[in-house]
Design a protein around this motif. Structure first.
Motif, PDB file in Angstrom:
ATOM      1  N   LEU B 143       2.009  -4.705  12.923  1.00 26.82           N
ATOM      2  CA  LEU B 143       1.636  -3.803  11.755  1.00 26.82           C
ATOM      3  C   LEU B 143       0.335  -4.152  11.604  1.00 26.82           C
ATOM      4  O   LEU B 143      -0.738  -3.774  11.208  1.00 26.82           O
ATOM      5  CB  LEU B 143       2.532  -4.120  10.550  1.00 26.82           C
TER       6      LEU B 143
ATOM      7  N   TYR C 140       9.501   2.999   5.441  1.00 23.46           N
ATOM      8  CA  TYR C 140       9.319   1.922   6.383  1.00 23.46           C
ATOM      9  C   TYR C 140       7.910   1.955   6.793  1.00 23.46           C
ATOM     10  O   TYR C 140       7.568   2.981   7.377  1.00 23.46           O
ATOM     11  CB  TYR C 140      10.397   2.388   7.393  1.00 23.46           C
ATOM     12  N   MET C 141       7.379   0.802   6.966  1.00 22.41           N
ATOM     13  CA  MET C 141       6.021   0.700   7.170  1.00 22.41           C
ATOM     14  C   MET C 141       5.702   1.345   8.671  1.00 22.41           C
ATOM     15  O   MET C 141       6.401   0.971   9.453  1.00 22.41           O
ATOM     16  CB  MET C 141       5.364  -0.787   7.381  1.00 22.41           C
ATOM     17  N   GLN C 146       5.706   7.556   5.464  1.00 26.94           N
ATOM     18  CA  GLN C 146       5.093   6.618   4.765  1.00 26.94           C
ATOM     19  C   GLN C 146       3.549   6.411   4.782  1.00 26.94           C
ATOM     20  O   GLN C 146       2.991   6.412   3.730  1.00 26.94           O
ATOM     21  CB  GLN C 146       5.509   5.054   5.084  1.00 26.94           C
ATOM     22  N   GLU C 150       1.520   7.409   1.405  1.00 27.73           N
ATOM     23  CA  GLU C 150       0.496   6.458   0.948  1.00 27.73           C
ATOM     24  C   GLU C 150      -0.834   7.010   0.812  1.00 27.73           C
ATOM     25  O   GLU C 150      -1.563   6.894  -0.304  1.00 27.73           O
ATOM     26  CB  GLU C 150       0.432   5.205   1.649  1.00 27.73           C
ATOM     27  N   LEU C 166      -0.983  -2.396  -9.344  1.00 30.58           N
ATOM     28  CA  LEU C 166      -0.638  -3.571  -9.423  1.00 30.58           C
ATOM     29  C   LEU C 166      -0.187  -4.347  -7.873  1.00 30.58           C
ATOM     30  O   LEU C 166      -0.369  -5.444  -7.608  1.00 30.58           O
ATOM     31  CB  LEU C 166       0.634  -4.061 -10.324  1.00 30.58           C
ATOM     32  N   ALA C 167       0.803  -3.606  -7.349  1.00 36.14           N
ATOM     33  CA  ALA C 167       1.383  -4.096  -6.026  1.00 36.14           C
ATOM     34  C   ALA C 167       1.848  -2.858  -5.316  1.00 36.14           C
ATOM     35  O   ALA C 167       2.112  -1.902  -5.987  1.00 36.14           O
ATOM     36  CB  ALA C 167       2.432  -5.127  -6.090  1.00 36.14           C
ATOM     37  N   SER C 168       1.842  -3.183  -3.962  1.00 36.17           N
ATOM     38  CA  SER C 168       2.616  -2.077  -3.133  1.00 36.17           C
ATOM     39  C   SER C 168       3.418  -2.989  -2.001  1.00 36.17           C
ATOM     40  O   SER C 168       2.592  -3.569  -1.296  1.00 36.17           O
ATOM     41  CB  SER C 168       1.485  -1.156  -2.588  1.00 36.17           C
ATOM     42  N   GLN C 169       4.695  -2.367  -2.032  1.00 35.03           N
ATOM     43  CA  GLN C 169       5.540  -3.159  -0.906  1.00 35.03           C
ATOM     44  C   GLN C 169       6.328  -2.072  -0.503  1.00 35.03           C
ATOM     45  O   GLN C 169       6.744  -1.100  -0.957  1.00 35.03           O
ATOM     46  CB  GLN C 169       6.384  -4.525  -1.637  1.00 35.03           C
ATOM     47  N   THR C 170       7.038  -2.500   0.563  1.00 32.95           N
ATOM     48  CA  THR C 170       7.993  -1.507   1.189  1.00 32.95           C
ATOM     49  C   THR C 170       9.547  -1.773   0.665  1.00 32.95           C
ATOM     50  O   THR C 170       9.949  -2.810   0.520  1.00 32.95           O
ATOM     51  CB  THR C 170       7.945  -1.579   2.687  1.00 32.95           C
ATOM     52  N   LEU C 181      13.752  -5.247  -4.798  1.00 27.38           N
ATOM     53  CA  LEU C 181      12.102  -5.284  -4.768  1.00 27.38           C
ATOM     54  C   LEU C 181      11.939  -4.966  -6.399  1.00 27.38           C
ATOM     55  O   LEU C 181      11.078  -5.995  -6.855  1.00 27.38           O
ATOM     56  CB  LEU C 181      11.596  -4.501  -3.824  1.00 27.38           C
ATOM     57  N   ASN C 184      12.492  -7.993  -8.412  1.00 30.64           N
ATOM     58  CA  ASN C 184      11.407  -9.079  -7.952  1.00 30.64           C
ATOM     59  C   ASN C 184      10.068  -8.740  -8.650  1.00 30.64           C
ATOM     60  O   ASN C 184       9.519  -9.626  -9.553  1.00 30.64           O
ATOM     61  CB  ASN C 184      11.399  -9.482  -6.509  1.00 30.64           C
TER      62      ASN C 184
ATOM     63  N   ILE D  48      18.693 -13.538 -10.486  1.00 30.18           N
ATOM     64  CA  ILE D  48      18.135 -12.541  -9.800  1.00 30.18           C
ATOM     65  C   ILE D  48      18.338 -13.041  -8.249  1.00 30.18           C
ATOM     66  O   ILE D  48      19.007 -12.118  -7.434  1.00 30.18           O
ATOM     67  CB  ILE D  48      16.601 -11.917  -9.930  1.00 30.18           C
ATOM     68  N   GLN D  52      20.994 -11.203  -5.755  1.00 33.39           N
ATOM     69  CA  GLN D  52      20.426 -10.390  -4.257  1.00 33.39           C
ATOM     70  C   GLN D  52      21.167 -11.084  -3.066  1.00 33.39           C
ATOM     71  O   GLN D  52      21.421 -10.336  -2.139  1.00 33.39           O
ATOM     72  CB  GLN D  52      18.818 -10.645  -4.167  1.00 33.39           C
ATOM     73  N   ASN D 287      12.368 -13.548  -1.986  1.00 38.31           N
ATOM     74  CA  ASN D 287      11.920 -13.535  -3.525  1.00 38.31           C
ATOM     75  C   ASN D 287      10.497 -14.057  -3.794  1.00 38.31           C
ATOM     76  O   ASN D 287       9.842 -13.246  -4.152  1.00 38.31           O
ATOM     77  CB  ASN D 287      12.817 -14.252  -4.336  1.00 38.31           C
ATOM     78  N   ASP D 290       7.632 -11.864  -2.377  1.00 38.15           N
ATOM     79  CA  ASP D 290       7.567 -10.605  -3.559  1.00 38.15           C
ATOM     80  C   ASP D 290       6.684 -11.087  -4.708  1.00 38.15           C
ATOM     81  O   ASP D 290       5.827 -10.309  -5.119  1.00 38.15           O
ATOM     82  CB  ASP D 290       8.840 -10.042  -3.849  1.00 38.15           C
ATOM     83  N   LEU D 291       7.334 -12.240  -5.320  1.00 35.69           N
ATOM     84  CA  LEU D 291       6.462 -12.589  -6.270  1.00 35.69           C
ATOM     85  C   LEU D 291       4.839 -12.971  -5.965  1.00 35.69           C
ATOM     86  O   LEU D 291       4.452 -12.756  -7.051  1.00 35.69           O
ATOM     87  CB  LEU D 291       7.137 -13.925  -6.793  1.00 35.69           C
ATOM     88  N   ASN D 293       3.406 -11.530  -4.004  1.00 30.84           N
ATOM     89  CA  ASN D 293       2.748 -10.049  -3.640  1.00 30.84           C
ATOM     90  C   ASN D 293       2.032 -10.338  -2.399  1.00 30.84           C
ATOM     91  O   ASN D 293       1.040  -9.762  -2.294  1.00 30.84           O
ATOM     92  CB  ASN D 293       1.715  -9.738  -4.910  1.00 30.84           C
ATOM     93  N   SER D 296       3.117  -6.556   2.687  1.00 27.16           N
ATOM     94  CA  SER D 296       4.139  -6.510   3.502  1.00 27.16           C
ATOM     95  C   SER D 296       4.033  -6.578   5.009  1.00 27.16           C
ATOM     96  O   SER D 296       4.958  -7.130   5.596  1.00 27.16           O
ATOM     97  CB  SER D 296       4.577  -4.702   3.502  1.00 27.16           C
ATOM     98  N   TYR D 297       2.824  -6.743   5.315  1.00 27.64           N
ATOM     99  CA  TYR D 297       2.654  -7.026   7.004  1.00 27.64           C
ATOM    100  C   TYR D 297       2.920  -8.343   7.075  1.00 27.64           C
ATOM    101  O   TYR D 297       3.691  -9.092   7.911  1.00 27.64           O
ATOM    102  CB  TYR D 297       1.250  -6.478   7.398  1.00 27.64           C
TER     103      TYR D 297
END
Ligand SMILES: Nc1ncnc2c1ncn2[C@@H]1O[C@H](COP(=O)(O)OP(=O)(O)OP(=O)(O)O)[C@@H](O)[C@H]1O
Ligand SMILES: Nc1ncnc2c1ncn2[C@@H]1O[C@H](COP(=O)(O)OP(=O)(O)OP(=O)(O)O)[C@@H](O)[C@H]1O
Ligand SMILES: [Mg+2]
Ligand SMILES: [Mg+2]
Lengths: 497, 322, 289, 322
Positions: B143, C140-141, C146, C150, C166-170, C181, C184, D48, D52, D287, D290-291, D293, D296-297
Motif C-alpha cells: 500500500l 478497504y484500502m 474507497q 476519498e 483530524l484523521a482518516s483511517q480504514t 475505530l 479509539n 475500551i 474491543q 488501539n 489509532d490513538l 493516528n 493506515s498503511y
C-alpha cells in the motif's frame, strides 16, 4: 588385536548443566585405538550427555575434547563426523517418513543440490546391510520398522561410516541375543581395524564379554577407569552405585491364587496364531522368544490396542471383548509397552501429570482435580520407585531413559491393576533400578497381582517367572515351570523351525 | 524379507502419486460435471481452468516445500501484492526492458522469503507468527509503495507474460508445467528435497545426522517467497495492473491445495503431484459451480461439502490399503 | 451465439458482481434478476468476492459459455479492464454497472462514486458552516470505491479551507471495525470531533453506535453513503444525519434493459447516469420503494 | 535433587504464566504508549481496549483448547456470522424473550463444533480441511439465512448483552472475565483439561493410558464452536445487527492470539493466561496505533514488526532460562 596405548580421544574437565541440573561435572575420558571402552553408570549419570557433547549435539559449558590431538571445540556436527566420530543414539533417531536406505545415508549425500538416485542408494544400502549380516529391506519406511529393526538401522548407519571412534549408546537395548551376537561380531571386526568403540550398556554380561576398559560415571562425576579384566561385576556395581547391591533376584514364594486371565486359541493373522494360556493372581507368567516372535502383538491384543481375529479372552472367568485400552484399564489390566517413547509417556508433560494420567479420575473432588490428593499419590510413587527428577514438575522428556521407564511403570501402578503386562520392562534400566523393578514385581506378586512378563533377557525371565511360555514365529512352542527352564532349553524352543 | 523385496517400490517414479483416492475424487468431480453440463468438458474450458489454477498452484508449490519441513508460510498472499506492485512500477511502456520488472519483482519475493527464513532459523519464534508478521508488513508495504492506488499502464511485453499465448496455449499453462516439473525434481531428486522431508519428519534426527537445518529452512522459505513473487508478477500481468490488495487470503487457498494433496501440517510428507491435484480440484469445483449457475451463497456450501467429501473419500481409500 | 438461432432460444446474460456480501450490490443484483425474469431472459450471477482476478476469470468463463451479454459490476478500475477487453474481443456486449473501468465497455449504467462523496462532504461542510474538525472513515484500502470516495471527499475539503481533517483511517467497510475505530478516535479527539464522514453506511452505523454510547452523538454530525435500510431508519430516527441514496433497483433494471437492447442490436444509451440523492430526515420517507 | 525440590512449582497456581517474556513485551508496549500519548493510560481507554479485545479473546480461548489437542479450527469466524445471524433472527423486539436468541445462537455454534469434532474423530481428514470446509459452509449458510442482508431491528434486551454496562463496567468485560476464569479452570483443574494436553502431547501414549480420545476431541471442537457462537451473539448485540459477513478472518486473529500466548501448533502446550495476554497485546497495539493516528498503511507495517518483536523478546527470555 590388543588395544594400543595410543589415545585417539581425550576428554578433559567437561561440565554441563541443564536448567540448574548438573548433568556433567569435571569429567575426563581417554579412549585408545582399537579398544572397546565401556562407559558405565546409573540412569541419569550423564553418559548420553557426555556422548552427545563428543559428537557436537550438545555444547559443553566448560572443558574440551580432542580427537587425535586436535581440538573439536567449535566444530559442527558434520565436521566432527567427517573427522571420524559417529554415534548410535539411544533414542533411535530415524526419520519415520524416509526409507531404511535413505536413513542410512542421511546427511552423507555429496552436495546440497546433488542428484539423488534411489536405485543406487538402495543397492548400496542392501550391500551395507548384508555385509553386516542384516536382513532388512532398504526400501521399507522407517515408520514401519519394529524398534529392534530401528536399532539395527542405527547400528548399520554408525558402522558404515569410516569412523575412527564409534559411540554406541545402549545399542542392544531392543535386541535379542541373536542380533546381539551379530553386533559383537561386528565390533570385533572394528577393533581389528583399529577403530575404538565407546560402549554404553546396562547389561553386565555384555561388559564382561567385550569391554577392554571401563570408565564409571556417577551423578555426573568421573569416578574411575579400570581395565575390564581387573573389575569383578560386584566391584563394578559398587563403583556405579556407590554401595554394595544385594542379590538381583529377590526370593519369592509361588502362591498362585484364582485365575485372573485366560486366553484360548487366540489368533491374529500375520502376528500369532492359536495361543492359549492362563495367568493367576500372585503369579508371574514369563513370555520368551526371539525378536518378532509375536509377544508384543499378544500383549497389544490383551490390552485392547489391536483386535484378535479369533479366539477367546476371559477375565475373572467372564468372557470379555477388549476393544480399547480404556476398557482394559476398567477391567483392571495395566500395560507397560516396549516402545516407551512412542506410547509410554507424554514428553512435554511433567512427571506428576504423566504419573496420574491413567488414574486421574480417582483424584476428582467436586468436579475438579484435587492437587493435594494427586500430589500425595505422586510423591508416594516417586519415593517408592526412587524416580530421579528435580521434582514432580520436571518434564519427563528431560529425564534419563531409565527414569522415564520408571515413570511409565508408576503410571500403570497408580491405576491399581490386577493384571500387569510388562513388555521389556527393564530395557535401558541401570542395574540398581533393575533390582528395584525386580523387587517391585515381587511385591506386586505378593500383593496378589497377576503379571505377564515379556522379556528378551533370559536370566530375568527365569529368575522372576513362575511359568514360562515360549513363542517362535507367532506359535506357542512350550509352557513350562521356571524350575524346569534353563537358558539352553528356552533358546532351543525359541529357535525358528 | 527375502531378497526379491528389494525391488519392491524401489526408486519410485518422479511423479508418483501415492494417493489414488484423491485422483479418484478428482475424476469423480470431473465426471459428475461432464454429465451435468456439456460446457465443462471442452478444450476451451480446460484451458480456462488450468489458467485459473496456475496462480494458486504456484503459491501452493512453494507452500508445500515449507510445510514439508514442518513450517508454514502465511505471507505468500502479501508477497503476491508487493512483488506485483514493485514489478508493475518498473513495467511501464518505454522504460525498462521486460526482464527488469521480472527480476526486480522476483528479488522482492526472494527477499521476503529470506527474511522469513532468517527469523525462523535465528529465533525461536514459531513460523506462524513470523510469516503472519511479514504478511501484515507486506500488505502495508504494498500500500505504501503504490500509495494505495493500482499501478497501471504496463507495457505489452509485460502483459504478455500472464496474458499471452504460445502455440495456442496460454503462457500461464506453460509456466505452470515448467515450474511444476522443476519443483517435483527438487523435491524428489535432489539432496535438498530429501533434506526437506528429513527436517520435517524428525528435526532432531536430521540434526544428529548432520543435515544443515539452517540452510534447508532458509532454502524453503526463500523458494516459497520466490514462487509467490512469480505468482504475483504473473497475476499483475494478467490483470494488467499492480494491485496493492491483490492476493488477499491467497495463503489459505495455497495451504488448502497442499493439504488436500496430502501434505501433512506436521511435516515430513507431501508431493508436488498431490498439491497440483489439490489445486486442480479446487479450480474444477469452482469452475463447475459457476457453469452450473449455482447461486453464489449456495456455492460456498457446496464447495465446503465437496472439499470435505473429497478428502474423506481419499482417506477411506488410504485406510483400506494401510 | 444463441441470439442468432432465433427467438425461440432464451437469451443468456452473465453478471459478475463485486461482492454478494454487500447489501447494496445484492439489491442491484435483485433488480437485475427481477428485470431479467420480466423480460424472459436467463441471468447467471457470479460473485467476484472483491477480487479483480476472479472477475477476469469469470468473464473468461462467460465467454467460453457463449453468453449473449455480460454485466460487469467492476471490482477495480484498472484490474477489471482486461475482462472488458476480452468480452469486446469476443464480440459479446459488456455493460459496466455501478462503477467504471478504464477500458470503455459497450455501455455504462451507474453513477460516479466520487460524486456521492462530494454530496456527503458538502452536506457536512454546510452543516458546519464551512469550519470545523472532521474525521474520515475509509473503506478497504486500495479498492476502487474507497479511492473514488476519498477523491470526492478531498475535493470538497479543498474547497473549504476552514475544514480540518483530524484523521482518516480504514474501517474496512465493516460495522464492528468502525465501532472500535470510532471508540479509539473518541479517546484521541474527544470533544474536538465535530463531524464524521464514513465511506459506507455500515461504518456509519458503527460510528453512530460508538458516539451514542459515549454520549456525544448530539454534538457530532455523521454522514455516510449507500442508504441501506438500517441507515434510512437511522436517518428517520435522527441518529444518522444523512446518507446518500444510490438507486440500486434502477441501476439493475437499466443494466439488463441496456444489455438486451445491445444483444438485439437496437439503439441504446452508451451512458446511463443515475443521479444520487441526499437523504436527510426531511426526505427519508419519500424514497423510492 | 534433594527432597525439598519436590515442592518446587508444585501443583501450579490457576493463573500461572510460564512466559514472563510475553508479559514483559506487553508491558513494554504499554509503557511505550503511555509515554507517547497521555490518552492511553486512562481508565476509560482501558475499558475500551478490554471491550474491543473481548470478542477476539473468546474465540481465542476456544481455539486454544483445540490447538492444545493438536488440532486447528478455521471455522470460528464463520460460526460468529451464522450464530449471530440466527440469534438476530430471533431477537426482534416483541417476539421472543431474550433467552431464546441466546440459546438458539449458542446451539447453532455448538452444532457446528460438534460437526467438526464428529468428522475429525470419525475420518482421517486433517482438522485443517474439515474446519476449512465448515468455514466455507458456515459463511454460505449465514448468507443464505440472511439473504445477504444485515438482520437488524433487535430488541433492547438483546442489545444490552454486548452493549450494556453493569456497575459501570461494560457487560463484555464481565463476560470476558467470567469466560476466562471458566476456561482456565477447565484447562488446569479438570480431568478434561489434563486430557487435552495429553492428547496433544502424544496421542498414541494417551490412548494407551486410557484417555478417551474421541470424547476429548469432540469436547474441544464443541466447546470451541460454543465459544464462537457466544462471541457471535455478543458481536451482533454490540453492533445491533446480525451481519452475514461478520467475523471475516477472525480465525486468523484468534489463532494468532493463542500462538503469541505460547500455544504450540504442534499441540500439548498452551495456557489461557497466555492466550489472554496475546489477545490483549494485539488489542493494545491496534488501539495505540489509532490513538497515535499512524496512517493506515504504516499501521500494518508497525503491527507486523511489533508482533514479531514481542515474540522474539519472549523467546529470548525463554532461551535464557532453559
Ligand atoms: N535436555 C535436557 N534438559 C534437562 N535435563 C537434561 C536434559 N538432558 C539430560 N538431562 C539431565 O541430565 C542428566 C544426565 O542424563 P543422561 O541422559 O546423560 O543420563 P544417562 O547416563 O545417559 O542415563 P541412562 O542410562 O538412563 O540413559 C539427567 O539427570 C537428565 O535428567
Ligand atoms: N509396526 C509393524 N508393522 C509391520 N509389522 C510389524 C510391526 N510390528 C511388528 N510387526 C511384525 O509382527 C510380528 C510380531 O512382532 P512383535 O513385535 O509382536 O514380536 P515380539 O515377539 O514382541 O518381538 P520383539 O522382541 O521385537 O518385541 C513380527 O513378524 C513383526 O515383524
Ligand atoms: Mg543415556
Ligand atoms: Mg516385543
Amino acid at each position: 588385536m590388543e588395544a594400543s596405548q595410543e589415545v585417539v580421544l581425550r576428554v578433559r574437565e567437561l561440565s554441563k548443566s541443564f536448567a540448574g541440573i548438573r548433568a556433567l561435572d569435571d569429567v575426563q575420558l581417554d579412549v585408545r585405538r582399537g579398544e572397546v571402552h565401556a562407559l558405565m553408570g546409573e540412569n541419569g549419570a550423564g553418559k548420553s550427555t557426555l556422548m552427545k557433547i563428543l559428537v557436537g549435539l550438545v555444547t559443553p559449558d566448560t572443558g574440551e575434547v580432542w580427537l587425535e590431538n586436535q581440538s573439536l571445540a567449535g566444530l559442527s556436527l558434520r565436521e566432527i563426523r567427517d573427522r571420524g566420530l559417529s554415534m548410535i543414539h539411544q533414542e533411535m533417531l530415524l526419520v519415520p517418513e524416509l526409507t531404511v536406505a535413505q536413513n542410512l545415508f542421511l546427511g552423507r549425500e555429496s552436495r546440497l543440490l546433488g542428484w539423488l538416485d534411489n536405485r543406487k542408494l538402495n543397492a548400496r544400502a542392501a550391500e551395507v546391510l548384508s555385509r553386516m549380516g542384516l536382513n532388512l529391506d532398504p526400501a521399507r519406511k522407517a515408520r514401519d520398522l519394529s524398534i529392534a529393526e530401528m536399532q539395527l538401522v542405527e547400528i548399520a548407519r554408525a558402522i558404515s561410516t569410516d569412523a575412527r571412534v564409534i559411540i554406541m549408546d545402549e545399542p542392544t537395548s531392543a535386541l535379542s541375543d541373536r542380533e546381539v551376537a551379530v553386533l559383537f561380531g561386528l565390533i570385533k571386526g572394528l577393533k581389528a581395524r583399529g577403530v575404538a568403540v565407546i560402549y554404553i550398556s546396562h547389561k553386565m554380561e555384555e561388559i564382561s564379554a567385550i569391554a577392554d576398559t571401563v570408565t564409571v560415571l556417577r551423578d555426573g562425576r568421573y569416578i574411575a577407569t579400570h581395565p575390564a579384566a581387573e573389575l569383578s561385576e560386584s566391584k563394578l556395581i559398587a563403583l556405579m552405585v556407590g554401595r554394595e547391591l544385594g542379590t538381583l533376584f529377590p526370593e519369592t514364594v509361588s502362591a498362585a491364587g484364582a485365575e485372573v486371565l485366560s486366553v484360548s486359541g487366540l489368533t491374529r493373522a500375520g502376528a500369532f496364531s492359536d495361543i492359549s494360556f492362563a495367568i493367576h493372581a500372585g503369579e508371574v507368567l514369563g513370555m520368551g522368544g526371539l525378536m518378532g516372535a509375536g509377544r508384543t502383538e499378544i500383549a497389544r491384543v490383551l490390552y485392547g490396542l489391536d483386535q484378535p481375529d479369533s479366539g477367546g479372552i476371559r477375565f475373572d472367568g467372564q468372557a470379555v471383548r477388549i476393544r480399547t485400552p480404556r476398557e482394559a484399564i476398567r477391567l483392571g489390566i495395566g500395560y507397560v509397552g516396549e516402545d516407551r517413547k512412542a506410547s509410554g509417556f507424554i514428553p512435554k508433560m511433567s512427571v506428576r501429570e504423566n504419573l496420574t494420567l491413567g488414574s486421574l479420575t480417582t483424584h476428582v473432588r467436586k468436579g475438579l482435580v484435587s492437587a493435594s490428593s494427586e500430589g500425595e499419590a505422586v510423591t508416594r510413587m516417586i519415593e517408592s520407585l526412587k524416580i530421579k527428577a528435580s521434582g514432580p514438575e520436571q518434564e519427563v522428556v528431560q529425564l534419563s531413559g531409565g527414569n522415564q521407564q520408571k515413570v511409565v511403570i508408576g503410571k500403570v501402578l497408580l491405576a491399581l491393576p490386577r493384571l500387569i503386562i510388562l513388555d521389556e520392562p527393564t530395557r535401558g534400566i541401570d542395574i540398581g533400578a533393575k533390582a528395584e523393578i525386580y523387587r517391585l514385581i515381587a511385591r506386586l506378586k505378593a500383593e496378589g497381582c497377576a503379571i505377564l512378563l515379556i522379556s528378551s533377557e533370559l536370566p530375568e525371565l527365569i529368575g522372576l517367572s513362575d511359568r514360562i511360555l515360549i513363542l517362535a514365529q507367532g506359535k506357542q512352542k512350550a509352557l513350562l515351570p521356571a524350575s524346569e527352564a534353563s537358558q539352553e532349553r528356552l533358546l532351543h524352543y525359541a529357535m525358528p523351525a | 524379507m527375502e531378497n526379491n523385496v528389494l525391488t519392491y517400490r524401489a526408486a519410485g517414479p518422479l511423479l508418483s502419486l501415492r494417493r489414488y483416492g484423491l485422483l479418484l475424487a478428482f475424476l469423480a468431480v470431473c465426471i459428475g460435471l461432464s454429465l451435468t453440463t456439456p460446457r465443462f468438458l471442452t478444450w476451451q474450458n480446460a484451458t480456462i481452468i488450468l489458467t485459473q489454477v496456475s496462480i494458486n498452484a504456484l503459491l501452493a508449490f512453494g507452500v508445500t516445500f515449507v510445510i514439508i519441513t514442518g513450517g508454514i508460510d502465511l505471507s505468500v498472499g502479501s508477497v503476491v501484492a508487493v512483488s506485483g506492485v514493485v514489478a508493475a512500477s518498473f513495467a511501464h511502456p518505454d522504460t525498462y526492458p521486460v526482464i527488469v520488472p521480472v527480476v526486480v519483482g522476483l528479488l522482492t519475493g526472494l527477499a521476503f522469503g529470506a527474511f522469513n527464513g532468517f527469523v525462523v532459523t535465528s529465533s525461536k519464534v514459531p513460523p506462524f507468527i513470523v510469516t503472519l508478521g511479514t504478511m501484515t508488513i507486506g500488505r502495508g508495504l504494498a500500500l505504501i509503495l503504490s500509495k494505495g492506488r493500482p499501478v497501471s499502464n504496463l507495457s505489452d511485453a509485460f502483459n504478455f507474460l500472464g496474458g499471452g499465448k504460445v502455440l495456442g496455449v496460454p503462457m500461464l499453462i506453460w509456466i505452470l508445467i515448467a515450474v511444476f516439473a522443476l519443483c517435483a525434481v527438487i523435491l524428489r531428486k535432489t539432496v535438498l528435497g530429501r533434506y526437506m522431508y528429513a527436517v520435517g519428519g524428525n528435526e532432531q534426527a536430521s540434526r544428529a545426522s548432520g543435515v544443515p537445518l539452517r540452510t534447508v529452512k532458509m532454502a524453503v522459505y526463500t523458494l516459497c517467497g520466490g514462487l509467490a513473487a512469480l505468482s504475483g508478477i504473473l497475476l499483475t500481468s494478467r490483470i494488467t495492473t499492480g494491485q496493492p490488495n491483490a492476493g488477499l487470503s491467497f495463503e489459505l487457498d495455497a495451504i488448502t491445495a497442499a493439504i488436500i494433496g496430502g501434505t501433512s501440517t506436521s511435516g515430513g510428507t507431501g508431493t508436488m503431484t498431490g498439491t497440483l491435484l489439490g489445486a486442480l480440484l479446487i479450480g474444477v469445483i469452482s469452475n463447475g459451480l459457476d457453469l452450473l449457475n449455482v447461486s453464489s451463497y449456495y456455492q460456498q456450501v457446496v464447495m465446503g461439502v465437496i472439499i470435505i467429501g473429497a478428502v474423506v473419500l481419499d482417506s477411506l481409500n488410504q485406510t483400506k490399503k494401510a | 451465439q444463441s441470439s442468432e438461432k432465433g427467438g425461440a432460444q432464451k437469451l443468456v446474460i452473465g453478471a459478475t458482481m463485486l461482492s454478494m456480501q454487500n447489501e447494496f450490490i445484492v439489491n442491484v443484483n435483485d433488480a437485475m434478476a427481477k428485470k431479467a425474469e420480466a423480460e424472459g431472459v436467463e441471468l447467471i450471477t457470479v460473485d467476484a468476492e472483491r477480487s479483480a482476478l476472479k472477475q477476469v476469470e469469470q468473464v473468461e468463463s462467460f465467454i467460453a459459455q457463449h453468453v449473449d451479454a455480460i454485466l460487469l459490476n467492476p471490482c477495480e478500475v484498472e484490474a477489471s479492464s482486461p475482462a472488458v477487453a476480452k468480452a469486446l474481443a469476443a464480440h459479446i456486449p459488456i455493460i459496466n454497472v455501478n462503477s467504471e473501468t478504464s477500458t470503455q465497455p459497450t455501455a455504462f449504467v451507474g453513477s460516479d462514486d466520487a460524486e456521492s462523496a462530494r454530496i456527503a462532504m458538502k452536506f457536512i461542510a454546510d452543516k458546519l458552516g464551512g469550519k470545523g474538525n472532521i474525521l474520515m472513515m475509509q473503506g478497504y484500502m486500495g479498492q476502487a470505491a474507497q479511492l473514488k470516495r476519498e477523491q470526492g471527499a478531498k475535493e470538497i475539503l479543498k474547497q473549504y479551507p476552514g475544514l480540518t481533517l483530524l484523521a482518516s483511517q480504514t474501517g474496512e467497510w465493516d460495522r464492528a471495525k468502525a465501532l472500535s475505530l470510532m471508540e479509539n478516535w473518541i479517546q484521541s479527539y474527544g470533544s474536538k470531533i465535530q463531524a464524521v464522514f464514513c465511506q459506507n453506511d455500515e461504518m456509519g452505523m458503527g460510528a453512530v453506535k460508538a458516539l451514542t454510547d459515549a454520549g456525544l452523538k448530539n454534538k457530532v454530525i455523521v454522514v455516510s453513503i449507500d442508504a441501506i435500510p438500517d441507515a434510512i431508519q437511522a436517518v428517520k430516527n435522527g441518529t444518522l444525519d444523512a446518507t446518500v441514496f444510490q438507486n440500486a433497483s434502477e441501476q439493475g433494471a437499466k443494466a439488463v434493459e441496456t444489455a438486451i437492447k445491445a444483444i438485439k442490436k437496437q439503439a441504446f444509451d452508451k451512458q446511463t447516469l443515475i443521479p444520487f440523492q441526499l437523504v436527510t430526515k426531511q426526505n427519508a420517507d419519500k424514497l423510492p420503494q
